[in-house]
Design a protein around this motif. Structure first.
Motif, PDB file in Angstrom:
ATOM      1  N   LEU A  28      -1.208 -25.245  65.843  1.00  0.00           N
ATOM      2  CA  LEU A  28      -2.248 -26.261  65.929  1.00  0.00           C
ATOM      3  C   LEU A  28      -3.288 -25.956  64.856  1.00  0.00           C
ATOM      4  O   LEU A  28      -3.891 -24.887  64.863  1.00  0.00           O
ATOM      5  N   GLU A  32      -7.189 -30.460  64.716  1.00  0.00           N
ATOM      6  CA  GLU A  32      -6.114 -31.268  65.298  1.00  0.00           C
ATOM      7  C   GLU A  32      -6.373 -31.538  66.772  1.00  0.00           C
ATOM      8  O   GLU A  32      -6.957 -30.712  67.483  1.00  0.00           O
ATOM      9  N   VAL A  34      -4.029 -32.326  69.902  1.00  0.00           N
ATOM     10  CA  VAL A  34      -2.613 -32.317  70.275  1.00  0.00           C
ATOM     11  C   VAL A  34      -2.461 -32.474  71.785  1.00  0.00           C
ATOM     12  O   VAL A  34      -3.124 -31.793  72.567  1.00  0.00           O
ATOM     13  N   LEU A 196      -6.264 -28.962  72.604  1.00  0.00           N
ATOM     14  CA  LEU A 196      -4.927 -28.974  73.189  1.00  0.00           C
ATOM     15  C   LEU A 196      -5.068 -29.515  74.609  1.00  0.00           C
ATOM     16  O   LEU A 196      -5.776 -28.935  75.429  1.00  0.00           O
ATOM     17  N   CYS A 208      -4.452 -38.791  71.021  1.00  0.00           N
ATOM     18  CA  CYS A 208      -4.163 -37.570  70.253  1.00  0.00           C
ATOM     19  C   CYS A 208      -3.648 -37.898  68.854  1.00  0.00           C
ATOM     20  O   CYS A 208      -3.218 -39.020  68.579  1.00  0.00           O
ATOM     21  N   ASN A 209      -3.653 -36.883  67.979  1.00  0.00           N
ATOM     22  CA  ASN A 209      -3.026 -37.009  66.656  1.00  0.00           C
ATOM     23  C   ASN A 209      -1.520 -36.796  66.745  1.00  0.00           C
ATOM     24  O   ASN A 209      -0.755 -37.320  65.944  1.00  0.00           O
ATOM     25  N   ARG A 210      -1.132 -35.991  67.743  1.00  0.00           N
ATOM     26  CA  ARG A 210       0.273 -35.568  67.864  1.00  0.00           C
ATOM     27  C   ARG A 210       0.539 -35.242  69.320  1.00  0.00           C
ATOM     28  O   ARG A 210      -0.347 -34.740  70.020  1.00  0.00           O
ATOM     29  N   ILE A 212       3.325 -33.214  71.862  1.00  0.00           N
ATOM     30  CA  ILE A 212       4.472 -32.314  72.030  1.00  0.00           C
ATOM     31  C   ILE A 212       5.081 -32.581  73.404  1.00  0.00           C
ATOM     32  O   ILE A 212       4.353 -32.689  74.396  1.00  0.00           O
ATOM     33  N   GLU A 222       8.469 -33.789  69.243  1.00  0.00           N
ATOM     34  CA  GLU A 222       7.060 -34.115  69.032  1.00  0.00           C
ATOM     35  C   GLU A 222       6.967 -35.377  68.182  1.00  0.00           C
ATOM     36  O   GLU A 222       7.846 -35.660  67.369  1.00  0.00           O
ATOM     37  N   HIS A 224       4.081 -37.992  65.935  1.00  0.00           N
ATOM     38  CA  HIS A 224       2.774 -38.062  65.285  1.00  0.00           C
ATOM     39  C   HIS A 224       2.235 -39.483  65.339  1.00  0.00           C
ATOM     40  O   HIS A 224       3.001 -40.450  65.305  1.00  0.00           O
TER      41      HIS A 224
END
Length: 250
Positions: A28, A32, A34, A196, A208-210, A212, A222, A224
């Motif tokens: 991370l 970010e 996530v 996170l 979120c940006n990404r 998982i 994952e 994006h």
């Protein structure tokens, strides 16, 4: 990297050993945001607990700013948690005998931070979160959405490197949840705080940006965000459907 998770496994020992996480690896970056998703019992909260030092990994490493908190002594670990990590949970965990202001500044008071710095940080964070007008209220005088803002303010008051959130909107109605996620976005963008967050809600995850995805203790996939939030939201729903189970329980 703010967070590096390397070959992380968690096995709970008993009459029958249970592998909650198996060889999880991800990074991370600074700034970010996530999300972590997966079916019920997939290992989401166990992962967050290992990162937050609530749980001890069976194998592998968790590095926060290059340091492994699991190798620290008790006193060093307490200091590390207070300086590097911020925590926001589904239950707000506010102290009912204290005012809103006293709840927020509690971590700084415990660290014997000077009054001038406390007031400066309190002013900045309460302005960002829109809670200046309720600082002198008691916790029983505020709404659930306001209580979660207070919990977020308390988690951020010491400028942590990494904010950890476990179902932060789980006890909130739709409007309050949306407001809280706008705050998370502002924190991420304006303070460049790394986040996170574990959530079961695809709409919440779309901030979120990404994201998982974990299934049966394994890192499954994952995705994006890119430039289009609506497409990202649809991809999250498709992935959850693909993983199986009732989407309301995921």
């Amino acid at each position: 990297m703010v967070l590096q998770v390397k070959n992380l496994s968690k096995i709970y020992l008993g009459k029958i050993n249970y592998t909650a996480l198996e060889r999880i690896e991800f990074n991370l970056k600074k700034g970010e945001f996530v999300g972590v998703m997966g079916p019920s019992g997939s290992g989401k909260t166990t992962l967050l607990n290992c990162v937050s030092t609530i749980d001890e990994p069976s194998t592998g490493e968790v590095l926060v700013n290059g340091k492994n908190p699991h190798k620290l002594g008790e006193e060093e670990l307490s200091k590390f948690r207070r300086s590097e990590l911020g925590f926001v949970f589904q239950d707000f965990n506010l102290v009912n005998t204290l005012t809103v202001k006293e709840n927020i500044i509690l971590p700084l008071v415990l660290d014997n931070i000077g009054l001038e710095i406390i007031e400066e940080r309190l002013n900045k964070i309460s302005k960002l979160l829109g809670i200046k007008e309720i600082l002198n209220k008691r916790t029983f005088e505020i709404s659930g959405g306001q209580a979660q803002r207070i919990a977020i303010a308390r988690a951020l008051i010491h400028n942590p490197s990494l904010l950890l959130a476990d179902e932060p909107t789980g006890n909130l109605d739709t409007k309050a949840a949306k407001d809280v996620m706008k705050i998370f976005t502002a924190i991420n963008e304006e303070l460049n705080t790394s986040i996170l967050m574990v959530t079961h809600d695809p709409y919440i995850a779309s901030f979120c940006n990404r994201v998982i995805f974990i299934k049966d203790g394994n890192l499954y996939n994952e995705i994006h965000k890119g430039d289009n939030k609506s497409i990202f939201y649809k991809k999250i729903i498709d992935m959850l459907s693909f993983l199986g189970g009732n989407i309301d329980d995921i």
